[in-house]
Design a protein around this motif. Structure first.
Motif, short mmCIF file in Angstrom:
data_model
loop_
_atom_site.label_atom_id
_atom_site.label_comp_id
_atom_site.label_asym_id
_atom_site.label_seq_id
_atom_site.Cartn_x
_atom_site.Cartn_y
_atom_site.Cartn_z
N SER A 5 0.84 -1.21 0.00
CA SER A 5 0.00 0.00 0.00
C SER A 5 0.86 1.25 0.00
N GLN A 45 -7.97 0.58 -0.46
CA GLN A 45 -8.30 -0.56 0.40
C GLN A 45 -9.58 -0.27 1.20
N ASP A 50 -5.87 -1.05 -4.79
CA ASP A 50 -5.34 -1.74 -3.62
C ASP A 50 -6.35 -2.78 -3.14
#
Ligand SMILES: Nc1ncnc2c1ncn2[C@@H]1O[C@H](COP(=O)(O)OP(=O)(O)OP(=O)(O)O)[C@@H](O)[C@H]1O
Ligand SMILES: [Mg+2]
Length: 223
Positions: A48, A93, A166
């Motif tokens: 990330s 994410q 992500d």
């Protein structure tokens, strides 16, 4: 093919003294138009961090990032925000929807900023991701997987040259996960987008042109 994003000598340190962590230890990387790249690797390995630095959401400690012919690292905050908005689509994410807008309004919002009117395009995207029926709902009324698919549709809607995703399939069931990855592959191959996808799921990498493994802050070619 043209290189749309390149990174040289990227390192990232967090903290100082005995709490210091070097999350990225010297990464050279490039992606060309039309390429779909997967990055795999264990939790905490730096995936990330890499992706957010690639997209200019945070700065590297050292190293340079080029978006097309321009050095991203040399831009002012304002110029970087503009470049990010115009060139890069993020699927994060934690899905980054605006809580007080319905699914359909998430696009109107982007559209207003864009000053173009492509209602059909939003509808097509929502249909292709199987979420058209949800267009009048608010994010809090959606499941995690539905929210994720709206975030994916919104990232694609803006037609960015680069898409950074992500774990885009983390909260999806297998059928939807496969559909999402195939859609990303199609965007890359048919519309010449450069796409980087971080994933934990080895089944999702089969449509990638290249696979990298992040290991302790270093990127290694896997396939
Ligand atoms: N803002 C921050 N401050 C301090 N440390 C950080 C920060 N962001 C990330 N780290 C640390 O950097 C390392 C890499 O984190 P990163 O989030 O990039 O991992 P990841 O590969 O994405 O993991 P996951 O698969 O769990 O999402 C970890 O040790 C993490 O704790
Ligand atoms: Mg992560």
């Amino acid at each position: 093919m043209t290189t749309v994003l390149s990174m040289q000598g990227i390192t990232k340190r967090f903290g100082t003294g005995h709490t210091e962590i070097t999350a990225l230890k010297g990464i050279d990387f490039e992606v060309k138009a039309g390429e779909f790249i997967s990055i795999i690797g264990p939790s905490g390995s730096g995936k990330s961090t890499f992706l957010t630095i690639a997209g200019g959401l945070q700065n590297p400690t050292t190293g340079t990032i080029m978006i097309g012919q321009h050095s991203f690292t040399d831009l002012t905050g304002k110029q970087r925000a503009k470049a990010r908005f115009e060139e890069i689509g993020f699927i994060l994410q934690s899905s980054n929807l605006v809580p007080f807008l319905t699914v359909q309004e998430q696009f109107v919002f982007v559209d207003t900023l864009n000053k173009s009117h492509e209602e059909n395009k939003a509808a097509d995207l929502l249909r292709s991701l199987d979420i058209w029926a949800l267009k009048d709902k608010f994010p809090k009324e959606l499941s995690g997987g539905e929210r994720q698919r709206v975030a994916i549709a919104r990232a694609l809607f803006n037609d960015p040259a680069i898409i950074l995703a992500d774990e885009p399939t983390a909260s999806l069931d297998s059928d939807h996960a496969f559909e999402v990855v195939q859609l990303l592959a199609k965007e890359a191959h048919e519309k010449q987008k450069a796409i980087i996808m971080v994933t934990h799921d080895p089944r999702m990498t089969q449509w990638s042109d290249r696979i990298y493994r992040m290991k302790d802050g270093l990127l290694q070619i896997e396939a």
